[in-house]
Design a protein around this motif. Structure first.
Motif, mmCIF file in Angstrom:
data_model
loop_
_atom_site.group_PDB
_atom_site.id
_atom_site.type_symbol
_atom_site.label_atom_id
_atom_site.label_comp_id
_atom_site.label_asym_id
_atom_site.label_seq_id
_atom_site.Cartn_x
_atom_site.Cartn_y
_atom_site.Cartn_z
ATOM 1 N N ARG A 2 0.790 -1.205 -0.148
ATOM 2 C CA ARG A 2 0.107 -0.030 0.068
ATOM 3 C C ARG A 2 0.980 1.218 -0.100
ATOM 4 N NH1 ARG A 2 -1.820 3.537 3.717
ATOM 5 N NH2 ARG A 2 -3.886 4.502 3.351
ATOM 6 N N ILE A 3 0.838 1.984 -1.022
ATOM 7 C CA ILE A 3 1.716 3.274 -1.234
ATOM 8 C C ILE A 3 0.713 4.505 -0.232
ATOM 9 C CG2 ILE A 3 2.663 4.878 -2.882
ATOM 10 C CD1 ILE A 3 3.502 2.080 -2.802
ATOM 11 N N LEU A 14 11.191 7.534 1.657
ATOM 12 C CA LEU A 14 10.887 6.069 1.843
ATOM 13 C C LEU A 14 11.582 5.077 0.897
ATOM 14 C CD1 LEU A 14 6.756 6.247 1.747
ATOM 15 C CD2 LEU A 14 8.257 5.375 3.711
ATOM 16 N N VAL A 15 11.772 5.758 -0.373
ATOM 17 C CA VAL A 15 12.921 4.738 -1.049
ATOM 18 C C VAL A 15 14.133 4.754 -0.672
ATOM 19 C CG1 VAL A 15 13.983 4.743 -3.301
ATOM 20 C CG2 VAL A 15 11.486 5.410 -3.438
ATOM 21 N N THR A 16 14.629 5.747 -0.107
ATOM 22 C CA THR A 16 16.139 5.757 0.417
ATOM 23 C C THR A 16 16.224 4.971 1.618
ATOM 24 O OG1 THR A 16 16.450 8.203 -0.355
ATOM 25 C CG2 THR A 16 17.967 7.285 1.405
ATOM 26 N N ALA A 17 15.189 5.020 2.360
ATOM 27 C CA ALA A 17 15.188 4.285 3.999
ATOM 28 C C ALA A 17 14.959 2.712 3.404
ATOM 29 C CB ALA A 17 13.985 4.575 4.681
ATOM 30 N N TYR A 18 14.119 2.184 2.437
ATOM 31 C CA TYR A 18 14.041 0.820 2.091
ATOM 32 C C TYR A 18 15.379 0.359 1.488
ATOM 33 C CZ TYR A 18 9.273 0.334 2.782
ATOM 34 O OH TYR A 18 8.018 -0.013 3.722
ATOM 35 N N ALA A 19 16.119 1.311 0.616
ATOM 36 C CA ALA A 19 17.323 0.980 -0.172
ATOM 37 C C ALA A 19 18.372 0.796 0.758
ATOM 38 C CB ALA A 19 17.392 1.770 -0.968
ATOM 39 N N GLU A 25 13.606 -4.953 -2.857
ATOM 40 C CA GLU A 25 12.501 -5.078 -3.729
ATOM 41 C C GLU A 25 11.401 -3.999 -3.308
ATOM 42 O OE1 GLU A 25 12.110 -7.320 -6.067
ATOM 43 O OE2 GLU A 25 14.332 -7.834 -5.609
ATOM 44 N N LYS A 26 11.336 -3.952 -2.185
ATOM 45 C CA LYS A 26 10.301 -2.646 -1.550
ATOM 46 C C LYS A 26 10.700 -1.538 -2.281
ATOM 47 C CE LYS A 26 8.692 -5.237 2.667
ATOM 48 N NZ LYS A 26 8.581 -4.904 4.221
ATOM 49 N N ALA A 27 11.775 -1.202 -2.137
ATOM 50 C CA ALA A 27 12.540 0.013 -2.660
ATOM 51 C C ALA A 27 12.340 0.263 -4.247
ATOM 52 C CB ALA A 27 14.120 0.154 -2.443
ATOM 53 N N LYS A 28 12.603 -0.984 -4.965
ATOM 54 C CA LYS A 28 12.288 -0.760 -6.235
ATOM 55 C C LYS A 28 10.673 -0.751 -6.600
ATOM 56 C CE LYS A 28 15.925 -4.025 -7.608
ATOM 57 N NZ LYS A 28 16.410 -5.561 -7.994
ATOM 58 N N GLU A 29 9.906 -1.322 -5.737
ATOM 59 C CA GLU A 29 8.280 -1.295 -6.002
ATOM 60 C C GLU A 29 7.975 0.294 -5.742
ATOM 61 O OE1 GLU A 29 4.245 -2.990 -4.160
ATOM 62 O OE2 GLU A 29 6.140 -3.767 -3.695
ATOM 63 N N LEU A 30 8.570 0.867 -4.886
ATOM 64 C CA LEU A 30 8.256 2.176 -4.608
ATOM 65 C C LEU A 30 8.746 3.091 -5.682
ATOM 66 C CD1 LEU A 30 8.623 2.866 -0.610
ATOM 67 C CD2 LEU A 30 6.584 3.054 -1.964
ATOM 68 N N PHE A 31 10.038 2.935 -6.066
ATOM 69 C CA PHE A 31 10.711 3.723 -7.168
ATOM 70 C C PHE A 31 9.948 3.666 -8.287
ATOM 71 C CE2 PHE A 31 14.150 4.233 -10.165
ATOM 72 C CZ PHE A 31 14.312 5.414 -9.996
ATOM 73 N N SER A 32 9.471 2.391 -8.696
ATOM 74 C CA SER A 32 8.556 2.366 -9.911
ATOM 75 C C SER A 32 7.365 2.902 -10.031
ATOM 76 C CB SER A 32 8.484 0.808 -10.126
ATOM 77 O OG SER A 32 7.655 0.334 -9.506
ATOM 78 N N MET A 45 18.922 4.763 -5.000
ATOM 79 C CA MET A 45 18.847 3.274 -5.580
ATOM 80 C C MET A 45 20.325 2.627 -6.198
ATOM 81 S SD MET A 45 15.761 2.022 -5.243
ATOM 82 C CE MET A 45 15.917 0.881 -6.549
ATOM 83 N N LEU A 46 20.855 3.757 -6.800
ATOM 84 C CA LEU A 46 22.097 3.461 -7.411
ATOM 85 C C LEU A 46 23.015 3.121 -6.343
ATOM 86 C CD1 LEU A 46 24.057 3.400 -9.980
ATOM 87 C CD2 LEU A 46 24.417 5.856 -9.404
ATOM 88 N N ALA A 47 23.120 3.962 -5.384
ATOM 89 C CA ALA A 47 24.008 3.392 -4.069
ATOM 90 C C ALA A 47 23.807 2.097 -3.373
ATOM 91 C CB ALA A 47 24.117 4.568 -2.979
ATOM 92 N N ALA A 48 22.474 1.743 -3.424
ATOM 93 C CA ALA A 48 22.021 0.348 -2.756
ATOM 94 C C ALA A 48 21.923 -0.886 -3.306
ATOM 95 C CB ALA A 48 20.778 0.761 -2.082
#
Length: 286
Positions: A2-3, A14-19, A25-32, A45-48
Motif C-alpha cells: 500500500r503506497i 521512503l525509497v532511500t530508507a528501504y534501499a 524489492e520494496k525500494a524498487k516497487e516504490l521507485f517504479s 537506488m544506485l548506491a544500494a
C-alpha cells in the motif's frame, strides 16, 4: 504494498530508507510507482544496488546525474574489478571535484596500483571547479584522497613515499591528519620493520588508537620479530586487553608471538604472563 499518500520528499525518503536498509524489492516497487523521480531517489537506488548490471542500467537511465552519481558508479565498477571501465567513466564525467577524483584514487589504491594512484593524486587540481560555474570548491586533495595514498603505500611497501605525503599534508595542503591517517602511517612503519617508531606514533598521536590499529601493530611485530620485538608486542597486547578485556579469543590470533625463553630481550614476567594467557601457547604458530 500500500503506497501512502505523500509528497515528493516523502517518496524519496521512503525509497532511500528501504534501499539503505537492504529491502531492495520494496525500494524498487516504490521507485517504479513514484509520480516523479528526483535525483536523490535515483542516487539512493544506485548506491544500494548490489548487482553491477542493475547499477549500470540505473546509471545509464538517469535523466540527469551529479557528482554523487558519477562517483558511486566509478566506485561500484572498481569494487567489482572493472578498473578499466571505472577509468573510462572517470574521463567521461563532465566535471571532476574532490569526490570524483578521490573515487578514482581509491579505485587504484584498493587494487594495489601505487604508481597510477600517485599519478592521479599528482594530477588533482589544487581546487576543484564545477563545469559551467566559477564557484570554487574546497581543497581537492582532501583527507580521503590522502587515505587512499597511504593505503597504496602500505600495500606497496613505500615507506619514503608515505612519509613524504604525511609531511606534505600539513606543510603544503594545510590538512591536519586525522586518526585514520595516523594509524595508516603507523601501519606503514610497522610493516617496514620500524616497530618502535610505529608504537611511538600510536602513543603520541592526538587520538585514541582504534582496537584494530593495535592488532595490526602486533601482526607487524610478529612478521618482523624473531623475539626482539616481544616487549613492544607485549605492551600492545596490554593495550588491547585494556580496551577489550573479554575478547581474548579475537586477540589470540594476533598475539601468538614466537619467543623462546632465552631470547636476548626477555619480556617481563607480567608481560609474558599476559601473552601466555591470551595466546595460549608461547610458540603457537601465527
Amino acid at each position: 504494498m500500500r503506497i501512502p499518500e505523500t509528497n515528493e520528499l516523502g517518496w524519496t525518503v521512503l525509497v532511500t530508507a528501504y534501499a539503505q536498509l537492504g529491502h531492495m524489492e520494496k525500494a524498487k516497487e516504490l521507485f517504479s510507482k513514484m509520480p516523479h523521480r528526483d535525483l536523490s531517489s535515483w542516487n539512493a537506488m544506485l548506491a544500494a544496488t548490489s548487482s553491477l548490471k542493475e547499477a549500470r542500467s540505473l546509471f545509464d537511465g538517469m535523466p540527469q546525474r551529479n557528482i554523487a552519481s558519477w562517483s558511486t558508479m566509478i566506485t561500484a565498477l572498481a569494487e567489482r574489478n572493472q578498473l578499466e571501465e571505472a577509468r573510462i567513466l572517470f574521463h567521461r564525467a563532465p566535471y571532476h571535484d574532490d569526490v570524483v577524483w578521490t573515487a578514482m584514487i581509491l579505485a587504484y589504491s584498493n587494487h594495489g596500483h601505487l604508481e597510477e594512484a600517485r599519478k592521479m593524486f599528482a594530477r588533482m587540481p589544487q581546487r576543484a571547479m564545477f563545469a559551467g560555474s566559477m564557484a570554487m570548491e574546497g581543497e581537492a586533495r582532501n583527507e580521503i584522497s590522502f587515505q587512499g595514498i597511504f593505503l597504496t603505500c602500505n600495500h606497496g611497501g613505500k615507506l619514503r613515499v608515505a612519509l613524504d605525503y604525511f609531511r606534505s599534508m600539513v606543510a603544503e595542503y594545510s590538512i591536519s591528519p586525522n586518526v585514520i591517517h595516523f594509524q595508516a602511517m603507523a601501519d606503514v612503519l610497522g610493516r617496514a620493520g620500524l616497530v618502535a617508531k610505529a608504537e611511538g606514533l600510536l602513543l603520541v598521536m592526538p587520538f585514541q588508537p582504534h582496537f584494530l590499529a593495535w592488532k595490526s601493530f602486533i601482526s607487524a611485530c610478529k612478521v618482523r620479530g624473531n623475539g626482539k620485538n616481544i616487549n613492544v608486542a607485549a605492551r600492545a597486547a596490554e593495550k588491547l586487553l585494556e580496551m577489550k578485556p573479554g575478547d581474548s579469543g579475537a586477540l589470540r590470533a594476533h598475539i601468538a608471538l614466537e619467543c623462546p625463553r632465552d631470547c636476548q630481550e626477555p619480556a617481563s614476567e607480567k608481560r609474558r604472563t599476559t601473552l601466555i594467557n591470551v595466546a595460549g601457547d608461547w610458540k603457537r604458530p601465527y
